[in-house]
Design a protein around this motif. Structure first.
Motif, short mmCIF file in Angstrom:
data_model
loop_
_atom_site.label_atom_id
_atom_site.label_comp_id
_atom_site.label_asym_id
_atom_site.label_seq_id
_atom_site.Cartn_x
_atom_site.Cartn_y
_atom_site.Cartn_z
N SER A 34 77.12 51.24 12.20
CA SER A 34 76.31 50.04 12.46
C SER A 34 77.11 49.03 13.27
O SER A 34 76.62 48.45 14.24
CB SER A 34 75.85 49.43 11.14
OG SER A 34 75.15 48.22 11.36
N GLN A 35 78.39 48.83 12.86
CA GLN A 35 79.24 47.88 13.57
C GLN A 35 79.52 48.38 14.98
O GLN A 35 79.54 47.58 15.93
CB GLN A 35 80.55 47.71 12.80
CG GLN A 35 81.46 46.61 13.39
CD GLN A 35 82.71 46.40 12.55
OE1 GLN A 35 82.91 47.13 11.58
NE2 GLN A 35 83.49 45.41 12.92
N ILE A 51 76.49 47.57 17.17
CA ILE A 51 76.43 46.14 17.51
C ILE A 51 77.47 45.82 18.57
O ILE A 51 77.21 45.12 19.56
CB ILE A 51 76.66 45.28 16.26
CG1 ILE A 51 75.48 45.49 15.27
CG2 ILE A 51 76.79 43.80 16.61
CD1 ILE A 51 75.69 44.86 13.93
N LEU A 52 78.71 46.32 18.35
CA LEU A 52 79.76 46.07 19.33
C LEU A 52 79.45 46.68 20.68
O LEU A 52 79.75 46.11 21.73
CB LEU A 52 81.10 46.63 18.79
CG LEU A 52 81.66 45.91 17.55
CD1 LEU A 52 82.92 46.63 17.05
CD2 LEU A 52 81.99 44.45 17.86
N ASP A 84 78.85 51.88 7.71
CA ASP A 84 79.20 50.53 8.16
C ASP A 84 79.85 50.56 9.52
O ASP A 84 79.58 49.73 10.40
CB ASP A 84 80.16 49.88 7.15
CG ASP A 84 79.45 49.63 5.81
OD1 ASP A 84 78.19 49.59 5.84
OD2 ASP A 84 80.13 49.47 4.78
N GLN A 85 80.73 51.58 9.71
CA GLN A 85 81.40 51.70 11.00
C GLN A 85 80.40 52.00 12.12
O GLN A 85 80.49 51.46 13.22
CB GLN A 85 82.49 52.79 10.94
CG GLN A 85 83.70 52.40 10.09
CD GLN A 85 84.69 53.55 10.00
OE1 GLN A 85 84.45 54.62 10.57
NE2 GLN A 85 85.79 53.32 9.30
N ILE A 89 85.17 51.90 20.15
CA ILE A 89 84.48 51.83 18.84
C ILE A 89 83.74 53.12 18.56
O ILE A 89 83.74 53.65 17.46
CB ILE A 89 83.54 50.63 18.83
CG1 ILE A 89 84.34 49.33 18.89
CG2 ILE A 89 82.64 50.63 17.61
CD1 ILE A 89 83.51 48.09 19.11
N HIS A 94 83.60 49.11 23.77
CA HIS A 94 82.51 49.85 23.10
C HIS A 94 82.81 51.35 23.07
O HIS A 94 82.41 52.05 22.14
CB HIS A 94 81.18 49.60 23.83
CG HIS A 94 81.19 50.06 25.24
ND1 HIS A 94 81.78 49.30 26.24
CD2 HIS A 94 80.72 51.18 25.80
CE1 HIS A 94 81.63 49.95 27.38
NE2 HIS A 94 80.98 51.11 27.15
#
Length: 466
Positions: free
Chosen positions: A78-79, A82-83, A75-76, A6, A3
């Motif tokens: 949001s992803q 989540i990750l 998008d990155q 990311i 995480h």
């Protein structure tokens, strides 16, 4: 961790986007400056058109590229969120598993250590003849340490078990104590309820007894009142029969000489018209005269045709007459008639000459007679007034012969009847003190005779018992 990686990727994407915008802005400003310079020297219009077209194409491409980068960045992000959430959950699960594994391993290690210590102790005590090889110093220290830990663990376990037993026993004792306390409270409550119930029954019984006693007392008072009424009626009937008999055999009043003063009794009631008439026509000029008072001892008995009922008096003309009788009794007690002072005589005559209620005229007549009205009313409203009124009632009831009507006048205990209207002459003939008294002179007696003529039998009235 995953995480963190990311989040770093998302942050680097944002930085590259900012850098791209900065480069694009610098390029745009450079081209604008070049275009301005070329327009000044060459063909401004064509150059402007071509360059503007080129710039427009570049700008459109830049905007599309920016939009693409922005969409990729969102998008990155949001992803990445989540990750990150998944990574946090996975890390929590791994930590929980590791903690459980560590606890399990510690438990197994302690259990294995206890087994080893027990095995060592068992091997040492198995055979006394067996002489194992002498362990090294290090091994002995380890064995001693393990034995000491085992003993401490056993002692701690024993202490914990003992503490648990004491706690259980304490809880049990507490439960027993609470149960005993609850039983005592219930017993106290039951006893209190029984006491309250007994007190309630006691109060009910007391009220019942009070009601019975009150009812019995009322019945007794009613019976006494009825008996008193019957007695009064019998007495009144006897008086009427005696009066009728005496009227048939009536003889003139026999004058008897008395040494010194002769007792003059006036039995009356404060609201009797006949008493008022006799006072205003006969007594008025006599009892207010000191010469007449030297011959008589005047006594007033304000009761008349009343009736005694227990400790109270019922007057012939109602409660106002009883109040007037009590006031007259107090006047006479506080201010009696003497040889030198007529006392209450003037106030008494004033009240008898009025047609108003006696209590209404008491103050005015007291002032005219120079008497203390407040002192008189204190007596009349207290126990002394009741006693004086009852004394006058008993004296009237004990007359012998009994009185037949009011006003009833007696001289030396004998009723005067019609001779009462010749009172001055009768007194002068009865007292040995009449010689030389101006009230008994021939001129004074002549005036008295003329008054007798005015008070004829047609104008006289009496109040007879009901």
């Amino acid at each position: 961790m995953e995480h963190v990686r990311i989040m770093n990727t998302a942050s680097s994407g944002d930085n590259s986007l900012n850098n791209y915008f900065d480069k694009l802005a610098n390029k745009y400003h450079s081209e604008r400056r070049a275009h301005y310079s070329a327009r000044l020297h060459n063909h401004p219009g064509m150059l402007h058109h071509a360059e503007m077209g080129g710039h427009s194409g570049d700008l459109t491409g830049a905007v599309d590229h920016v939009n693409h980068l922005a969409q990729n960045s969102l998008d990155q992000q949001s992803q990445a969120k989540i990750l990150a959430q998944r990574a946090q959950r996975r890390a929590a699960e791994e930590a929980s598993r590791e903690e459980g594994h560590e606890k399990r391993m510690r438990y197994l290690q302690e259990k294995n250590r206890d087994k080893q210590v027990q095995r060592a102790v068992r091997d040492l005590s198995k055979d006394s003849n067996h002489q194992p090889a002498a362990p090294s110093m290090k091994m002995r220290m380890i064995q001693n340490l393990k034995t000491q830990k085992y003993v401490e663990a056993q002692r701690a376990r024993a202490n914990a078990e003992k503490a648990d037993e004491e706690k259980k026993e304490k809880n049990q004792l507490k439960k027993v104590g609470d149960w005993i306390k609850a039983q005592n409270n219930a017993a106290k409550k039951t006893k209190q309820e029984e006491i309250e119930k007994f007190d309630e029954q006691k109060n009910d019984l007391k009220q019942y007894l009070d009601t019975i006693t009150k009812k019995h007392k009322q019945e007794k008072e009613a019976e006494e009142e009825k008996q008193s009424e019957i007695t009064s009626k019998v007495r009144a009937l006897k008086r009427r029969m005696s009066a009728t008999k005496r009227s048939n055999e009536e003889k003139p009043f026999q004058i008897k000489k008395v040494n010194g003063k002769v007792e003059l009794g006036f039995y009356m009631e404060s609201m009797c018209p006949g008493c008022k008439y006799y006072t205003s026509t006969v007594l008025k000029d006599l009892i207010t005269n000191t010469d007449f008072n030297k011959l008589v001892d005047f006594k007033l008995y304000p009761y008349g045709n009343g009736r005694i009922s227990g400790d109270s008096i019922q007057c012939q003309h109602g409660e106002p007459e009883c109040e007037g009788n009590t006031i007259l009794a107090c006047m006479q007690s506080l201010y009696p008639v003497t040889e030198t002072d007529p006392g209450f005589a003037r106030a008494f005559v004033c009240m008898e000459e009025s047609d108003k209620l006696p209590a209404e005229e008491a103050k005015r007549c007291s002032q005219e007679g120079k008497l203390d009205y407040d002192r008189i009313m204190t007596c009349a409203r207290g126990d002394e007034g009741k006693r004086l009124a009852m004394d006058a009632a008993r004296a009237t009831e004990n007359l012998n012969p009994p009185h037949e009507y009011a006003p009833w006048v007696t001289l030396a205990g004998q009723p005067l009847r019609d001779s009462a209207y010749d009172l001055q002459s009768v007194v002068c003939q009865s007292s040995t003190l009449s010689q030389g008294n101006p009230i008994c002179s021939s001129s004074a007696l002549k005036i008295s005779s003329s008054q007798i003529l005015r008070a004829s039998s047609e104008t006289r009235s009496v109040c007879r018992p009901n």
